[in-house]
Every structure is written in C-alpha cells, then in structure tokens.
Design a protein around this motif. Sequence first.
Motif, short mmCIF file in Angstrom:
data_model
loop_
_atom_site.label_atom_id
_atom_site.label_comp_id
_atom_site.label_asym_id
_atom_site.label_seq_id
_atom_site.Cartn_x
_atom_site.Cartn_y
_atom_site.Cartn_z
N GLY A 141 0.81 -1.21 0.00
CA GLY A 141 0.00 0.00 0.00
C GLY A 141 0.84 1.25 0.00
N VAL A 142 1.91 1.25 0.81
CA VAL A 142 2.80 2.41 0.86
C VAL A 142 3.44 2.65 -0.51
N THR A 143 3.94 1.58 -1.14
CA THR A 143 4.61 1.77 -2.43
C THR A 143 3.64 2.29 -3.49
N ASP A 144 2.40 1.84 -3.45
CA ASP A 144 1.43 2.35 -4.42
C ASP A 144 1.16 3.83 -4.18
N ALA A 145 1.16 4.25 -2.93
CA ALA A 145 0.97 5.67 -2.62
C ALA A 145 2.16 6.48 -3.13
N LEU A 146 3.37 5.94 -2.99
CA LEU A 146 4.55 6.65 -3.49
C LEU A 146 4.52 6.76 -5.01
N MET A 147 4.10 5.67 -5.67
CA MET A 147 4.00 5.71 -7.13
C MET A 147 2.93 6.70 -7.59
N ALA A 148 1.82 6.74 -6.87
CA ALA A 148 0.75 7.66 -7.24
C ALA A 148 1.22 9.11 -7.19
N ASP A 149 2.24 9.37 -6.35
CA ASP A 149 2.79 10.72 -6.21
C ASP A 149 4.07 10.90 -7.02
N ASN A 150 4.43 9.90 -7.83
CA ASN A 150 5.63 9.97 -8.66
C ASN A 150 6.89 10.24 -7.85
N PHE A 151 7.01 9.53 -6.72
CA PHE A 151 8.16 9.75 -5.84
C PHE A 151 9.14 8.58 -5.92
#
Length: 291
Positions: A24-34
């Motif tokens: 879940g954390v990694t998907d949130a980071l990807m959603a923010d292009n980080f």
Amino acid sequence: MYHLNKKTAVIFEGGGMRGLYTAGVTDALMADNFLPDAIYGVSAGACHAISYLSNQQGRARRVNINYCTRSDYCGPLCLIREHSVFGWKLMFHRIPEELDPVDYDMFFENCNSSLTSRIFTLVVTDALTGKSAYLTPETPEEVLRFAQASSSLPFVCPPVQINEVPCFDGGISDSIPAQKAIDDGSTKLLVVLTQAEGYRKQPQKHAELIRKFYRKYPAVAEAIINRPEMYNAQLDLVRTLEIEKKAVVLRPGSDINVGRMERDPVKLQKLYEAGFAAGKRGLAEFRKLPD
C-alpha cells in the motif's frame, strides 16, 4: 519521476504477508511519482520494492492477494514439492515472468543501470558467515534470484545459492538496514516497518535446538539466536532518527491482525489500504524534513 536533491533513502522491512502494508505504501509513493536516491529491501520488502521500481502500481497487491489462497503459493504442498513453505516456482518464475510480468525496462530505467545513479539494494544473509550481504541486481535474472534469497526464511526454506554462496533471508542479519543507508550517505530516510508501534522481539528460548537444526551453518544459528537483540537495537535507531527529524517511520496499526503467513484476502486488503493511506501521509511528512 519526482527526485529530491538531498540524498534520500527508502527502507522496506520484511514480514511475509504483513508486507501488504508495504504494498500500500509503495502504491501511494507511485501515485505521487516519488522515487528516492536509494532503496533498500529485505525479504518481502525487497519483493515489493521490485514492483515499486518497475512503476507497476497495484502489482504488489495483485500478486499477493490474487494468488495467496493457491496451494502452490505457500503451505504444505509447497513443502512437499519444493522443500520450501513458499512456492518458489510460482512466486519467482511463473508470476513475474508470465502471469503478471515485471516491467524490467522501467525497472532498470529507475535503478541499477547506466541510465540513473539510483541504487536498489537487497539484503541477504550469508549462510557461511551469518553476516549480511548487500546485493545490487543488474539483470532480470539477478533481480528474481536475489529477491528469492532475501526471502528464504529460516527453518521453512532452503538457502539460495548466490555466486556459489548459500544465502538466507536478509532479516536474519539486517532486518531494518537504516545504518547501512546512513553509511552509504543517505541523510533523509523513509522507513517502512511491518510491526506496530511498541513491538519488541523477545529473546530466543530454544538456542540449542536452533544450533542443532543449523549445525551445517553454525554462523546462521548464532545470527538467529542474536536476532532479537539486533532487531530491537535497530528499532531504537529508527526511533532516534525519527525524533531527530532525520527519518519518517511508517508502522501499521495494531487493529488489523495479520500474521506472516496470513491468507485471508479481506484482512490483506484492509492492511493494504492502511498502507496506502499511511504512504500518502508519510510522504507529506517526509518532504517537510529539514535539510
């Protein structure tokens, strides 16, 4: 993708199916292009980092929740067929190569190639020394082989050969490689744990049985016996970094009871959603850390 000027690192702890929080954390980071400058993955954390670095949002959730109830994913049948509690053939061959392929072009655009200075490091435990080894894959074959070695749990999985050296799960020797990231020059850390606030490992109660089980690898036996002390010291370090505003530490809450071998898709989905929400909050906090 978004890239900070300060040398930054993200660290993903292992934890088996508790790693749905990490997904879940990694998907949130990807959603923010980080993306940070350095990524460190241990065991399940290393596996989730692969989907993160290949920029395949949703993949880490899919390959765990969609397959977790299959008999060839984990469990007694895997032990009989592959001498491992995990189905290595499904996890590290059929899924990443056929059923839900890893985008290696994007992976190597993002790390471990001449196209970028960003480094992805997987942690394994050298079975001959009991010490941690830090691997940086440069081919698709190495990505999967190193991830398998990093995930080879003690007692229920055989060692994986890396350059003719037997290797076990990286969590045995370096569960939370924050000190490694600091030694490599990182000054801002985002640490993703899979145990709730306040968790501490208790001393091993069966040292002699562990030594007998791993008489072929005595250094591994000692590393397993000493792991609680090592792990708790690492928790202390990340807590200190958090207080000093050198790190943001994400931890799942204690309200979702998910074990290392959990196979309930509903529980896993809830943990994933908690990780996604935490990732969004944590990234906002991370960007506020002082230079």
